[in-house]
Scaffold this motif. Sequence first.
Motif, PDB file in Angstrom:
ATOM      1  N   ILE A  22      -0.620   4.543  -9.765  1.00 46.28           N
ATOM      2  CA  ILE A  22      -1.995   4.195 -10.093  1.00 46.28           C
ATOM      3  C   ILE A  22      -2.441   4.931 -11.350  1.00 46.28           C
ATOM      4  CG2 ILE A  22      -4.392   4.254  -9.283  1.00 46.28           C
ATOM      5  CD1 ILE A  22      -3.196   4.252  -6.382  1.00 46.28           C
ATOM      6  N   ALA A  23      -2.131   6.216 -11.376  1.00 41.99           N
ATOM      7  CA  ALA A  23      -2.509   7.040 -12.526  1.00 41.99           C
ATOM      8  C   ALA A  23      -1.939   6.467 -13.822  1.00 41.99           C
ATOM      9  CB  ALA A  23      -2.045   8.476 -12.315  1.00 41.99           C
ATOM     10  N   ALA A  24      -0.649   6.138 -13.785  1.00 45.19           N
ATOM     11  CA  ALA A  24      -0.003   5.613 -14.987  1.00 45.19           C
ATOM     12  C   ALA A  24      -0.693   4.335 -15.454  1.00 45.19           C
ATOM     13  CB  ALA A  24       1.480   5.353 -14.707  1.00 45.19           C
ATOM     14  N   ALA A  25      -1.089   3.514 -14.508  1.00 46.74           N
ATOM     15  CA  ALA A  25      -1.700   2.227 -14.849  1.00 46.74           C
ATOM     16  C   ALA A  25      -3.082   2.376 -15.468  1.00 46.74           C
ATOM     17  CB  ALA A  25      -1.776   1.336 -13.611  1.00 46.74           C
ATOM     18  N   VAL A  26      -3.707   3.522 -15.274  1.00 49.84           N
ATOM     19  CA  VAL A  26      -5.011   3.760 -15.910  1.00 49.84           C
ATOM     20  C   VAL A  26      -4.925   4.886 -16.945  1.00 49.84           C
ATOM     21  CG1 VAL A  26      -6.426   2.865 -14.015  1.00 49.84           C
ATOM     22  CG2 VAL A  26      -5.745   5.277 -14.014  1.00 49.84           C
ATOM     23  N   ASN A  27      -3.679   5.228 -17.322  1.00 54.40           N
ATOM     24  CA  ASN A  27      -3.457   6.254 -18.342  1.00 54.40           C
ATOM     25  C   ASN A  27      -4.074   7.605 -17.996  1.00 54.40           C
ATOM     26  OD1 ASN A  27      -1.901   4.799 -20.348  1.00 54.40           O
ATOM     27  ND2 ASN A  27      -3.777   3.590 -20.679  1.00 54.40           N
ATOM     28  N   MET A  28      -3.677   8.088 -16.843  1.00 54.14           N
ATOM     29  CA  MET A  28      -4.140   9.406 -16.395  1.00 54.14           C
ATOM     30  C   MET A  28      -2.966  10.138 -15.770  1.00 54.14           C
ATOM     31  SD  MET A  28      -7.519   8.956 -14.132  1.00 54.14           S
ATOM     32  CE  MET A  28      -9.155   9.030 -14.769  1.00 54.14           C
ATOM     33  N   ALA A  39      -3.101  13.913 -10.741  1.00 57.49           N
ATOM     34  CA  ALA A  39      -4.067  14.904 -10.252  1.00 57.49           C
ATOM     35  C   ALA A  39      -5.498  14.549 -10.642  1.00 57.49           C
ATOM     36  CB  ALA A  39      -3.711  16.280 -10.788  1.00 57.49           C
ATOM     37  N   SER A  40      -5.645  13.873 -11.758  1.00 52.01           N
ATOM     38  CA  SER A  40      -6.986  13.554 -12.247  1.00 52.01           C
ATOM     39  C   SER A  40      -7.685  12.491 -11.402  1.00 52.01           C
ATOM     40  CB  SER A  40      -6.913  13.070 -13.690  1.00 52.01           C
ATOM     41  OG  SER A  40      -6.232  14.019 -14.476  1.00 52.01           O
ATOM     42  N   LEU A  41      -6.891  11.712 -10.701  1.00 40.96           N
ATOM     43  CA  LEU A  41      -7.488  10.669  -9.867  1.00 40.96           C
ATOM     44  C   LEU A  41      -8.432  11.279  -8.831  1.00 40.96           C
ATOM     45  CD1 LEU A  41      -4.346   8.437  -9.165  1.00 40.96           C
ATOM     46  CD2 LEU A  41      -6.256   7.913 -10.707  1.00 40.96           C
ATOM     47  N   TYR A  42      -8.092  12.504  -8.437  1.00 41.81           N
ATOM     48  CA  TYR A  42      -8.857  13.132  -7.350  1.00 41.81           C
ATOM     49  C   TYR A  42     -10.253  13.577  -7.788  1.00 41.81           C
ATOM     50  CZ  TYR A  42      -4.582  12.789  -4.682  1.00 41.81           C
ATOM     51  OH  TYR A  42      -3.478  12.298  -4.024  1.00 41.81           O
ATOM     52  N   TYR A  80       0.813  -1.218   0.000  1.00 43.63           N
ATOM     53  CA  TYR A  80       0.000   0.000   0.000  1.00 43.63           C
ATOM     54  C   TYR A  80       0.849   1.271   0.000  1.00 43.63           C
ATOM     55  CZ  TYR A  80      -3.097   3.663   1.815  1.00 43.63           C
ATOM     56  OH  TYR A  80      -3.774   4.833   2.008  1.00 43.63           O
ATOM     57  N   LEU A  81       1.775   1.357   0.949  1.00 44.36           N
ATOM     58  CA  LEU A  81       2.577   2.576   1.057  1.00 44.36           C
ATOM     59  C   LEU A  81       3.463   2.784  -0.159  1.00 44.36           C
ATOM     60  CD1 LEU A  81       3.744   2.433   4.785  1.00 44.36           C
ATOM     61  CD2 LEU A  81       2.006   3.922   3.789  1.00 44.36           C
ATOM     62  N   ASN A  82       3.900   1.698  -0.725  1.00 40.78           N
ATOM     63  CA  ASN A  82       4.830   1.757  -1.846  1.00 40.78           C
ATOM     64  C   ASN A  82       4.148   2.035  -3.190  1.00 40.78           C
ATOM     65  OD1 ASN A  82       7.549   1.752  -2.123  1.00 40.78           O
ATOM     66  ND2 ASN A  82       7.753  -0.460  -2.401  1.00 40.78           N
ATOM     67  N   THR A  83       2.851   2.021  -3.183  1.00 45.14           N
ATOM     68  CA  THR A  83       2.113   2.320  -4.411  1.00 45.14           C
ATOM     69  C   THR A  83       1.705   3.790  -4.394  1.00 45.14           C
ATOM     70  OG1 THR A  83       1.228   0.068  -4.472  1.00 45.14           O
ATOM     71  CG2 THR A  83       0.091   1.733  -5.788  1.00 45.14           C
ATOM     72  N   SER A  84       2.261   4.562  -5.300  1.00 45.72           N
ATOM     73  CA  SER A  84       1.985   5.997  -5.307  1.00 45.72           C
ATOM     74  C   SER A  84       0.777   6.312  -6.186  1.00 45.72           C
ATOM     75  CB  SER A  84       3.194   6.775  -5.811  1.00 45.72           C
ATOM     76  OG  SER A  84       3.377   6.521  -7.186  1.00 45.72           O
ATOM     77  N   MET A  85       0.203   7.446  -5.943  1.00 48.68           N
ATOM     78  CA  MET A  85      -0.904   7.900  -6.775  1.00 48.68           C
ATOM     79  C   MET A  85      -0.447   7.993  -8.234  1.00 48.68           C
ATOM     80  SD  MET A  85      -3.457   8.097  -4.800  1.00 48.68           S
ATOM     81  CE  MET A  85      -4.808   9.180  -5.302  1.00 48.68           C
TER      82      MET A  85
END
Lengths: 188, 188
Positions: free
Chosen positions: B28-34, B37-40, B20-25
Amino acid sequence: MTRRQEIISTALALMLKKGYLNTSMRDIAAAVNMEAASLYNHIKNKEEILIETCFGLAKTLEMGIKEVNDIYFNASEKLRMAVSSHIAAITQDLNASHLFVHEWRHLSGDTREQFVKRRDLYEQEFRDIVVLGFEEGEFKDVDPKFATLTILASLNWVGEWYRPEGEMQAKEIADKLTQFILSGLQKN
Amino acid sequence: MTRRQEIISTALALMLKKGYLNTSMRDIAAAVNMEAASLYNHIKNKEEILIETCFGLAKTLEMGIKEVNDIYFNASEKLRMAVSSHIAAITQDLNASHLFVHEWRHLSGDTREQFVKRRDLYEQEFRDIVVLGFEEGEFKDVDPKFATLTILASLNWVGEWYRPEGEMQAKEIADKLTQFILSGLQKN
DNA sequence: CCTACCGATCGGTAGG
DNA sequence: CCTACCGATCGGTAGG
């Protein structure tokens, strides 16, 4: 206790409470009244703490099962003593056990692979005991891999709830667990 | 699957692999092509993923044991079905289970306390079954707390080695575990 | 959903 | 063992 040992044992306590990644070198430094930079005079880097702890406990466990295999020849007896040895190692240092059971994932590359390999070998030694018990005609014909994973899960989990100041002592836990496990394995 | 669900399920997969801690926003963003900041626009913050997942699985487990208690009255039967329900929940989403079993520690303050409380209540329901089995005269006079912790340890650990593509399916695991556990509990 | 950016914090090094 | 500091990265916000 050398300054190095003091740093490492302090670090382990913090890491149990906050997790390995969440414990910064500055946290550790503050807890031993130092500046973070000074820690590097005693340890190479943060991962060295993880490496030393994980492999240290691995070594302890390996030596334990080796001794059991040297001394006992009956599967029930081997299992009883292997459980006892494992519980003793886990309960003897709960901070170290936490890294061993949960944080080894954060070992990097090669080191991680080596760790997993040693863990698998240890598991294999437990599996051999289960298989031996079947060959002796003492144990039921269970799936050895499945049984071993279940046994080790309950052994490792002891570190989650065991408290040295609690009423149940390591010896008693080992006895009860052995009884529970053997009931599941032995023929009636 | 909404964009939000896609983000969360992608995040869970990353968090199983890296923690969990090692996974950055940004990961996650890169993995969904974003962009991060857009995740928010879809989730409040990183912890919301952890909260939603941990409490979601808690809810599933609670509903499972409630149903078991509504339908069955014999302790052995209750235990058999409770194990089955728990294994089903764990194996149904290994990514979520990882957060539930390992990463709940990173819940903050209040939320963490609430989570621990619900976990304890769930554990209590298992303990009640063990006690019932003793009162019925079916189970041995074991330490109920100890037995329950051991049982739940082996159930939760299934998430560590279960692979949906493997040969052992959830149903079979539940059966073998039940058999193993009942052998340890029931009188001969 | 993006660009641009913030303050905070990280592990670690240089040089003494 | 410290001061001073580096580059990198983090979670998250402003403003569009």
